[in-house]
Scaffold this active site. Structure first.
Site, PDB file in Angstrom:
ATOM      1  N   HIS A 149      32.289 121.378  36.923  1.00 56.84           N
ATOM      2  CA  HIS A 149      31.777 120.115  36.376  1.00 56.84           C
ATOM      3  C   HIS A 149      32.794 119.428  35.467  1.00 56.84           C
ATOM      4  O   HIS A 149      33.055 118.230  35.610  1.00 56.84           O
ATOM      5  CB  HIS A 149      30.465 120.326  35.615  1.00 56.84           C
ATOM      6  CG  HIS A 149      30.093 119.108  34.826  1.00 56.84           C
ATOM      7  ND1 HIS A 149      29.458 118.030  35.403  1.00 56.84           N
ATOM      8  CD2 HIS A 149      30.352 118.743  33.540  1.00 56.84           C
ATOM      9  CE1 HIS A 149      29.325 117.069  34.493  1.00 56.84           C
ATOM     10  NE2 HIS A 149      29.853 117.485  33.351  1.00 56.84           N
TER      11      HIS A 149
ATOM     12  N   CYS B 235      26.090 119.531  39.266  1.00 60.94           N
ATOM     13  CA  CYS B 235      25.006 118.624  38.877  1.00 60.94           C
ATOM     14  C   CYS B 235      24.075 118.310  40.039  1.00 60.94           C
ATOM     15  O   CYS B 235      22.894 118.034  39.842  1.00 60.94           O
ATOM     16  CB  CYS B 235      25.588 117.341  38.282  1.00 60.94           C
ATOM     17  SG  CYS B 235      26.332 117.638  36.665  1.00 60.94           S
TER      18      CYS B 235
ATOM     19  N   CYS C 270      26.217 112.366  37.268  1.00 62.69           N
ATOM     20  CA  CYS C 270      27.364 113.053  37.870  1.00 62.69           C
ATOM     21  C   CYS C 270      27.042 113.514  39.288  1.00 62.69           C
ATOM     22  O   CYS C 270      25.945 113.988  39.573  1.00 62.69           O
ATOM     23  CB  CYS C 270      27.750 114.242  36.991  1.00 62.69           C
ATOM     24  SG  CYS C 270      29.105 115.216  37.660  1.00 62.69           S
TER      25      CYS C 270
ATOM     26  N   SER D 287      58.318 125.556  30.665  1.00 63.12           N
ATOM     27  CA  SER D 287      59.531 126.382  30.628  1.00 63.12           C
ATOM     28  C   SER D 287      59.283 127.751  30.020  1.00 63.12           C
ATOM     29  O   SER D 287      60.117 128.637  30.106  1.00 63.12           O
ATOM     30  CB  SER D 287      60.584 125.675  29.788  1.00 63.12           C
ATOM     31  OG  SER D 287      60.123 125.620  28.442  1.00 63.12           O
ATOM     32  N   GLY D 288      58.138 127.920  29.370  1.00 62.97           N
ATOM     33  CA  GLY D 288      57.851 129.182  28.705  1.00 62.97           C
ATOM     34  C   GLY D 288      58.063 129.124  27.213  1.00 62.97           C
ATOM     35  O   GLY D 288      57.595 129.994  26.477  1.00 62.97           O
TER      36      GLY D 288
ATOM     37  N   PHE E 190      56.904 127.217  24.723  1.00 57.13           N
ATOM     38  CA  PHE E 190      55.731 127.109  23.864  1.00 57.13           C
ATOM     39  C   PHE E 190      55.030 128.451  23.677  1.00 57.13           C
ATOM     40  O   PHE E 190      54.719 128.864  22.569  1.00 57.13           O
ATOM     41  CB  PHE E 190      54.759 126.069  24.439  1.00 57.13           C
ATOM     42  CG  PHE E 190      53.535 125.865  23.590  1.00 57.13           C
ATOM     43  CD1 PHE E 190      53.593 125.065  22.455  1.00 57.13           C
ATOM     44  CD2 PHE E 190      52.337 126.475  23.911  1.00 57.13           C
ATOM     45  CE1 PHE E 190      52.470 124.881  21.658  1.00 57.13           C
ATOM     46  CE2 PHE E 190      51.217 126.300  23.114  1.00 57.13           C
ATOM     47  CZ  PHE E 190      51.281 125.494  21.987  1.00 57.13           C
TER      48      PHE E 190
ATOM     49  N   CYS F  84      28.872 115.831  40.936  1.00 56.63           N
ATOM     50  CA  CYS F  84      29.577 117.077  41.257  1.00 56.63           C
ATOM     51  C   CYS F  84      28.621 118.105  41.849  1.00 56.63           C
ATOM     52  O   CYS F  84      27.402 117.980  41.736  1.00 56.63           O
ATOM     53  CB  CYS F  84      30.290 117.640  40.023  1.00 56.63           C
ATOM     54  SG  CYS F  84      29.264 118.645  38.938  1.00 56.63           S
TER      55      CYS F  84
END
Lengths: 346, 346
Positions: free
Chosen positions: B305, B279, B274, B61-62, B64, B276
């Site tokens: 990664h 990797c 991994c 919502s903004g 924070f 990915c």
């Protein structure tokens, strides 16, 4: 050749560079010598493995950056002493060292160590530095020929500053040495384009047509087409990648400066005539937002576009050589980029 | 949910985010309100079109960021007055404005405007801000219900600071309002993890099991698994992307700090287990070089990664819920990340 100074085309992964059609790129020996060090790249199995680029890699010799990036450098007949811009340590680079470093990198096309002649520079100094480049070229060649089964080839470099007779002399001298290709160095260092064109003419005249002629560090789309018309075959330039990171794009409509506020709600592609990933997927408004917000994606998407533009330009240029229609491209680009020059300044 | 603060997952293009398996991401209303402005995104046809992400987008919502990023802010029953961190201009945000902005963004899951309670904060102040959050939640809901054919849904947010009774009260209050999902806000603001865990417990107890429970801004792999065990369903966190840009990677071996000099000639992948893109294609030595040289490609490859790691972790977590084996993942991660914690500090 796009420029991958530190073993990376800035903001693009090597698969994307391949996908754009590039089969050769340039890496800078100077930068890699200082970081991570050529011995580490050698241990990695060479630059191709290190950066995962399966095609050709041309490496410069490091001479240019020694002059442009080192605060301290001293030049002798033996070589160059300079300070690392990273930690200030003193480094000595000589012709043999430049060849060794490029061999460690596993370069496909190595360049001889040359001197960088500033602009302007008086005749005597230019003559002296040109002669030193010739002397180093011979030492580089000798060093190269002593390698058993070298992986790559070695190109010579023509210097001669901005003096017609020195350019011609240098081209004659260097082309008398048995290199498989010849580069024209020391241009695009701030001289007017008429002088650059004249210097290219003086050099090309003496460089054999059957061997590649490589104009180092040039240039804009127009500069390139102009030089191709003069007989140049190869180019490298940071312009497409560097301009992209500064928000200046090459398009079929001429320059686009993506920072321009007129694009803030322009939901059309960067270049409606372009088929690159960026133009097919994103709007000017989004690219401008990314750029203004300093989002890293901006640099990736804009670099991709500019390299695609250059790749397509070179495709057109190759075809135009056969069709003998380079003049048409030249005229088109002249109009286009003159008309939109103010975009860059804004 | 990976976090795409300014309508971009930093250093990754949205197709890559999709390819990693993510079908929802978070964007920050606060940032987009200030730049490029929600009206521009509305004109673009909404966030999905603007950033070219076809899946779901949750917007906060903004609230924070108003507290964490604005040097000046004043809170009244009506809303919040704050200064833009970009140009210092004064902006007023109230519950109705937060809903309007999120509608303009075309959000799939909107969040009510809430107050950010600092840590530590005394009981009275916490109670006051929690009550204000409840008041705003009702106004947000009313505003939302007045929209004909809203595109997205609206989630409520539980506050209550670090007080068990206020957390329970807030959870009971917010869950009495007919939201289709409930978030737990105001955690991971510097409190010890025991307190965070306790607060989650107090909230979850009163949140209906059949509606999604969303823990905002949390966390490490261990934090997430822990919260899942407590009954939380949804998470967003900048940790995988931000850590990547700082050189800290999550791997099957625990933390890896890619800046560590021990990796300078380590030619193995970041994570041998991994699959990915990073990797599969690059070595630690190359990634370290890119990072040390501040090459933009470093941020792209490392972010990719870490997000892959989180995507796979959540896959495992979903499976483990059915197999009732979350405890095993929890134990594994506890050992792994305790053992390698020093990597992050080096």
């Amino acid at each position: 050749m796009p420029v991958g100074t530190q073993a990376s085309i800035k903001a693009l992964d090597p698969h994307t560079v391949s996908a754009l059609g590039f089969r050769i790129l340039l890496c800078n020996t100077y930068h890699l010598l200082l970081r991570p060090g050529t011995e580490i790249i050698k241990k990695a199995g060479g630059l191709h493995k290190f950066m995962n680029f399966p095609w050709l890699i041309l490496t410069d010799s490091g001479g240019f950056q020694v002059f442009s990036l080192s605060s301290f450098n001293k030049i002798t007949k033996e070589g160059i002493i300079f300070r690392s811009y990273l930690d200030g340590s003193e480094i000595f680079l000589n012709p043999e060292g430049a060849i060794l470093a490029q061999c460690e990198l596993g370069s496909d096309i190595m360049m001889v160590l040359d001197t960088c002649i500033p602009y302007p520079c008086d005749f005597e100094k230019t003559r002296e530095l040109t002669n030193l480049t010739h002397h180093w070229a011979e030492r580089c060649l000798e060093s190269y020929l002593s390698i058993s089964k070298p992986k790559g080839v070695l190109f010579g470099i023509v210097q001669g500053g901005m003096y017609e007779d020195l350019r011609s002399f240098s081209a004659r001298y260097v082309s008398s040495l048995p290199f498989p290709g010849y580069a024209i160095g020391g241009l695009s260092v701030g001289e007017p384009s008429e002088i650059r064109i004249k210097m290219i003419e003086c050099a090309v005249e003496h460089l054999p047509e059957e061997k590649p002629r490589y104009l180092m560090g040039v240039g804009t789309p127009l500069d390139i087409v102009e030089a191709v018309m003069q007989g140049v075959d190869m180019f490298d330039c940071v312009l497409p990648t560097r301009n992209a990171r500064r928000g200046t794009l090459f398009t079929s409509q001429g320059y686009v400066n993506i920072r321009n506020s007129r694009y803030k709600d322009d939901f059309s592609p960067l270049d409606p005539a372009c088929a690159c990933y960026t133009c097919r997927n994103f709007t000017k408004a989004y690219l401008r937002h990314l750029f203004q917000a300093k989002e890293l994606l901006a640099y990736t998407l804009l670099t991709l576009h500019n390299l695609y533009y250059y790749a397509k330009l070179m495709e057109r240029v190759r075809l135009a050589i056969y069709l003998d229609s380079l003049e048409l491209i030249y005229e088109e680009l002249t109009k286009l980029y003159q008309k939109t020059a103010e975009e860059v300044e804004e």
